[in-house]
Design an enzyme around this catalytic site. Sequence first.
Site, PDB file in Angstrom:
ATOM      1  N   ALA A 185      14.631  82.542  16.109  1.00  0.00           N
ATOM      2  CA  ALA A 185      15.937  83.192  16.129  1.00  0.00           C
ATOM      3  C   ALA A 185      15.689  84.696  16.039  1.00  0.00           C
ATOM      4  O   ALA A 185      14.648  85.140  15.540  1.00  0.00           O
ATOM      5  CB  ALA A 185      16.768  82.703  14.953  1.00  0.00           C
ATOM      6  N   GLU A 218      10.042  80.464   8.706  1.00  0.00           N
ATOM      7  CA  GLU A 218      11.232  81.104   8.116  1.00  0.00           C
ATOM      8  C   GLU A 218      11.026  81.521   6.660  1.00  0.00           C
ATOM      9  O   GLU A 218      11.561  82.547   6.222  1.00  0.00           O
ATOM     10  CB  GLU A 218      12.446  80.158   8.203  1.00  0.00           C
TER      11      GLU A 218
END
Length: 261
Positions: A67, A135
């Site tokens: 992302a 992440e």
Amino acid sequence: MNFETLLLEQREPGIYLLTINRPQALNALSPRVIAELTSALASLQADAGVRALLVTGAGDKAFVAGADIAAMSAMSPLEGRAFSLAALGLMRGLEAAPFPAIALVNGYALGGGCELALACDWIVAAENAQFGQPEVSLGICPGFGGTQRLPRLVGRAMALEMCVAGRAIKAPEALRIGLVNHVVPAAGLMEKGLELARAIAARGPVAVGLTKHLIQHGQDLDLENALRLEADNFAVLCATGDKREGMAAFLEKRKPNFTGQ
Ligand code: CAA
């Protein structure tokens, strides 16, 4: 359709190629990319002639490196939630599509990129592919389904190692743990994807869609209900023109000519 961040083309009859086209940002998934992917998928789902979808990233370095970190750095909690929900809707849409999607992973598939590949029905990896859920290094957790799809595919132990310890794995290990279906030299990635897509396109389209649905959704049901779902779908397929054509072709020793009816 014209997109700012994607290329969508028909490669062969019924076989479409969707390329995430932000190579300068390693094809990172910004809110705009997610919105465009969602509308591209909607247009493909509205077209009964689509038999298989190939998904890849532009350039030779990355499928998708995650992302978009620059976009996420400015997000409030509510914006982050909306971003996650929009991407999760896209991933569910890929799983629910009546045609199979094949991820062609040509380099980094990190974070949201790994999650996008996981939402496809097949993953074919180039030898230089690398998968990871980094992440936690950014102080967040996976937000596009990684904590749920990864353990379902590779088991809890490897999913914990990848999501909690943030360990990235290379293509041979991804093949060994069942994350990817095939590993091929980078130059042969598209041809391998087309070979799989052609095999799918030659089968009965209604049967392909319902069989995919059974495997994607049956796993989340208890066995009794999942088996009943299979019987019900089997019954539906018994009423199709494709079933009549497929069986007639076998008995007449010829190739079937499926119409998707
Ligand atoms: N978001 C935004 N931009 C990114 C990006 C990302 N995920 N990944 C790479 N880029 C950009 C870089 O900022 C850089 O841009 P500039 O040239 O303008 O500086 C460009 O792409 C090239 O990247 P690098 O210079 O870093 O290339 P490299 O070869 O040195 O390293 C890499 C490659 C190891 C993949 C490195 O880019 C990297 O670590 N990227 C981030 C990977 C990551 O953490 N992904 C997870 C994101 S979080 C997520 O996905 C959350 C979720 O589930 C919802």
